[in-house]
Design a protein around this motif. Sequence first.
Motif, PDB file in Angstrom:
ATOM      1  N   ASN A   6      25.146  48.342  16.603  1.00  0.00           N
ATOM      2  CA  ASN A   6      24.460  47.283  16.692  1.00  0.00           C
ATOM      3  C   ASN A   6      23.019  47.463  17.284  1.00  0.00           C
ATOM      4  O   ASN A   6      22.417  46.657  17.159  1.00  0.00           O
ATOM      5  N   LYS A   7      22.908  48.688  18.143  1.00  0.00           N
ATOM      6  CA  LYS A   7      21.456  48.963  18.801  1.00  0.00           C
ATOM      7  C   LYS A   7      20.585  49.161  17.431  1.00  0.00           C
ATOM      8  O   LYS A   7      19.553  48.749  17.436  1.00  0.00           O
ATOM      9  N   LYS A  10      19.613  45.957  15.866  1.00  0.00           N
ATOM     10  CA  LYS A  10      18.744  45.216  16.608  1.00  0.00           C
ATOM     11  C   LYS A  10      17.227  45.812  16.805  1.00  0.00           C
ATOM     12  O   LYS A  10      16.428  45.036  16.794  1.00  0.00           O
ATOM     13  N   ASN A  11      17.073  47.086  16.711  1.00  0.00           N
ATOM     14  CA  ASN A  11      15.789  47.821  16.583  1.00  0.00           C
ATOM     15  C   ASN A  11      15.138  47.298  15.310  1.00  0.00           C
ATOM     16  O   ASN A  11      13.994  47.139  15.185  1.00  0.00           O
ATOM     17  N   VAL A  13      15.713  44.607  13.414  1.00  0.00           N
ATOM     18  CA  VAL A  13      15.286  43.241  13.665  1.00  0.00           C
ATOM     19  C   VAL A  13      13.946  43.182  14.447  1.00  0.00           C
ATOM     20  O   VAL A  13      13.122  42.180  13.939  1.00  0.00           O
ATOM     21  N   THR A  48      23.769  40.135  11.177  1.00  0.00           N
ATOM     22  CA  THR A  48      23.158  39.357  11.395  1.00  0.00           C
ATOM     23  C   THR A  48      23.026  37.904  10.664  1.00  0.00           C
ATOM     24  O   THR A  48      22.716  36.822  10.929  1.00  0.00           O
TER      25      THR A  48
END
Length: 111
Positions: A6-7, A10-11, A13, A48
């Motif tokens: 997830n991290k 997210k990075n 994104v 996403t």
Amino acid sequence: YSPKDNKSIKNIVLVINNEYMYNPPVEEYAKLCNYSKYYFIKLFTEITGYTPAEYRNMVRIEKACLLITNSPYNLSEIAVMTGFSDPSYFTKVFKKYAGQSPSQYKDSLKQ
């Protein structure tokens, strides 16, 4: 997914949100996460709801809408500023995500 997954996504994104005008190969994003290209695409899409290319195009069109609304630039300049080298491809992608052409969008702001 693991918290690491997830991290990592997210990075990426955040990278896409900040560097949407560039067009790196998806392998570059995968490499930043230490994933294979195919695992990265699968994970990005599952987390996403969009492929990396779809997500980047969505961000580009959001930025284009802001520029059309708030800047003096013409549509060709905005296409280049948001990472599209081909104005007709810009129009095609804009229609897909905004539901109308860039010129229709611009005209609708005048009403």
